[in-house]
Design an enzyme around this catalytic site. Structure first.
Site, PDB file in Angstrom:
ATOM      1  N   ALA A  93       4.070   5.655  -3.008  1.00  0.00           N
ATOM      2  CA  ALA A  93       5.617   6.368  -3.440  1.00  0.00           C
ATOM      3  C   ALA A  93       5.491   6.231  -5.045  1.00  0.00           C
ATOM      4  O   ALA A  93       6.490   6.686  -5.410  1.00  0.00           O
ATOM      5  CB  ALA A  93       6.370   5.210  -2.918  1.00  0.00           C
ATOM      6  N   GLY A 147       0.683  -0.976  -0.201  1.00  0.00           N
ATOM      7  CA  GLY A 147       0.075  -0.057   0.069  1.00  0.00           C
ATOM      8  C   GLY A 147       0.854   1.220  -0.229  1.00  0.00           C
ATOM      9  O   GLY A 147       0.482   2.175  -0.717  1.00  0.00           O
ATOM     10  N   GLU A 148       1.832   1.207   0.718  1.00  0.00           N
ATOM     11  CA  GLU A 148       2.915   2.453   0.809  1.00  0.00           C
ATOM     12  C   GLU A 148       3.567   2.461  -0.494  1.00  0.00           C
ATOM     13  O   GLU A 148       4.015   3.605  -1.000  1.00  0.00           O
ATOM     14  CB  GLU A 148       3.829   2.380   2.113  1.00  0.00           C
ATOM     15  CG  GLU A 148       2.914   2.533   3.286  1.00  0.00           C
ATOM     16  CD  GLU A 148       2.361   1.285   3.806  1.00  0.00           C
ATOM     17  OE1 GLU A 148       1.398   1.645   4.751  1.00  0.00           O
ATOM     18  OE2 GLU A 148       2.290   0.258   3.235  1.00  0.00           O
ATOM     19  N   TYR A 149       3.898   1.412  -1.101  1.00  0.00           N
ATOM     20  CA  TYR A 149       4.573   1.294  -2.339  1.00  0.00           C
ATOM     21  C   TYR A 149       3.730   2.173  -3.309  1.00  0.00           C
ATOM     22  O   TYR A 149       4.305   2.915  -3.971  1.00  0.00           O
ATOM     23  CB  TYR A 149       4.832   0.075  -2.980  1.00  0.00           C
ATOM     24  CG  TYR A 149       5.487  -0.090  -4.228  1.00  0.00           C
ATOM     25  CD1 TYR A 149       6.387   0.510  -4.622  1.00  0.00           C
ATOM     26  CD2 TYR A 149       4.259  -0.140  -5.324  1.00  0.00           C
ATOM     27  CE1 TYR A 149       7.096   0.222  -5.901  1.00  0.00           C
ATOM     28  CE2 TYR A 149       4.784  -0.372  -6.537  1.00  0.00           C
ATOM     29  CZ  TYR A 149       6.174   0.079  -6.780  1.00  0.00           C
ATOM     30  OH  TYR A 149       6.319   0.031  -8.302  1.00  0.00           O
TER      31      TYR A 149
END
Length: 446
Positions: free
Chosen positions: A96, A91-93
């Site tokens: 990013a 999810g954080e990828y």
């Protein structure tokens, strides 16, 4: 008995002494807590070989991190200019991605290192072309932090959302390495705001700047004593909005849908499927795509057995008539985002139970009305869509059927709701631009 009076100066001296004792005690507490944290992290790392004998997950956790330093040494030489981006998980990828794309353009001479903590991110994105080096982040021991950062000597570090590792951050601060947080979130439920986690506030001094998702995060950051931040928004809006420019063609979905309404149920869990079951079994003239979050053949077959409709799996496309099917179950990964392009309305899973709501911005960018379970309190974008009446939370099968029936039968209502979803995404883009503009004004040169 003579009562001794104190002069004003004496009172001031005593007050100052008391204040010093208080702050000394507070500082001492913070140092003790930091040492305790570091001790237990190091102890956990030392015990991993033994713990791995009893847990396959812990065994894998250790084995995937064991070669990290030798791998980095083989990939980095002294002349490399390095940018390090850390994302906890998939999810954080995704948050990013637009920033990684922009860094590629703005700093073509730099190598980009991407690290993950979770295997769900690393396993799927280890070959991403957006980074030159992809690896796991070693545990946050003092020794690992020193070795890792000394090996990298990065010119710039970007952490995504709320990854706060005290020993890594302390080392970055000590080495005066420019560090920023992107798509940051600060909630009063985080340890920084609790007495037992106040020692972690010192770690935040490592960040030169905070790019935050919303005003409440900025307000909470100021409560912690930091003014070096701004509300730039969530970079996921930039990520999902670009999907409209890509080729979203999926011929098998077009063949399945034909000229009927299509409900796409994305990233579903058993709790979501329980809410949807009655509607699927009772509704005619609506095509339904179900994309479970986990591809588990046994669970998919169990759900399929409870449906009284014509069901086909993606894995069966070659052997069965797709046009005659009522329900298509996607027992594969990588299609969901494009499938939303064909949908008329969407159900997004994860919020019917406690697993965590999945990405509601993907269907929103295609201008779809959205249903979810009720547990959306930790997902601000879902809360905002709900307040705008573009997302509806449902708790029971009866509520699920009622809302879907309303959206299907009332075309005007469905289309107006979808327009609100699409506008919400388009009006909240621009976080990546804010981050890159900031970097251009800093010391990092292309």
């Amino acid at each position: 008995m003579k009562i001794r009076s104190f002069s004003g100066k004496t009172k001031v001296r005593n007050l100052a002494a008391s204040t010093n004792v208080f702050f000394y005690g507070k500082g001492y507490f913070c140092e003790v807590m930091r040492h305790i944290y570091s001790f237990f992290i190091a102890l956990f790392q030392a015990l991993l070989p033994v713990l791995g004998l009893f847990s396959s997950k812990l065994k894998e956790f250790r084995s995937v991190r064991k070669p990290v330093f030798s791998y980095l040494e083989s990939k980095i030489n002294g002349s490399d200019r390095l940018i390090w981006v850390h994302a906890a998980s998939l999810g954080e990828y995704e948050q990013a991605v637009p920033v990684l794309e922009a860094l590629r353009v703005e700093y073509p001479k730099h190598k980009i290192l991407l690290t993950f903590f979770s295997p769900s991110g690393y396993t799927i994105k280890k070959d991403t072309p957006l980074a030159d080096i992809v690896t796991y982040l070693p545990l946050d021991t003092k020794s690992n932090a020193n070795t890792f950062i000394n090996c990298l000597s990065p010119e710039l570090v970007l952490f995504v959302k709320y990854e706060f590792w005290p020993n890594y951050l302390e080392k970055l601060k000590r080495n005066n390495i420019h560090t920023i947080l992107i798509s940051g979130v600060f909630r009063e439920s985080q340890p920084f705001f609790k007495f037992y986690g106040s020692w972690m506030k010192k770690s935040l001094k490592a960040f030169n700047y905070f790019f935050l998702q919303n005003e409440s995060s900025l307000k909470n950051l100021k409560k912690l004593g930091f003014a070096n931040g701004e509300v730039s928004g969530d970079t996921r809006f930039d990520r999902v909005s670009r999907q409209l420019d890509y080729n979203n063609t999926l011929e098998f979905i077009a063949e399945f849908k034909q000229d009927k309404l299509l409900l796409v149920c994305g990233s579903t869990w058993p709790e979501d499927e329980a809410n949807l079951l009655d509607f699927i079994n009772s509704k005619a003239d609506v095509k339904i795509v179900l994309a479970p979050h986990k591809i588990n053949a046994e669970k998919i077959e169990d759900f399929r057995s409870r449906l009284n409709k014509k069901v086909i799996l993606y894995s069966e496309l070659q052997s069965k008539n797709l046009q005659k099917a009522d329900v298509l179950i996607i027992d594969a990964i990588g299609f969901l985002t494009k499938i939303y392009a064909y949908a008329d309305l969407a159900y997004v899973g994860g919020a019917a139970g406690n697993t965590g709501l999945h990405n509601v911005l993907e269907p929103a960018t295609f201008g779809l009305p959205i249903l979810t379970g009720t547990h959306i309190e930790k997902f601000p974008e879902a809360g905002q869509l709900n307040r705008l009446a573009a997302l509806f939370t449902v708790k029971t099968p009866e509520e699920t059927s009622a809302v879907l029936e309303k959206l299907i039968s009332d075309k005007n209502f469905r289309e107006k709701t979808g327009i609100i979803s699409g506008q919400f995404v388009s009006q909240n883009t621009g976080a990546t631009r804010s981050i890159i503009n900031y970097l251009k004004n800093q010391t990092l040169t292309a």
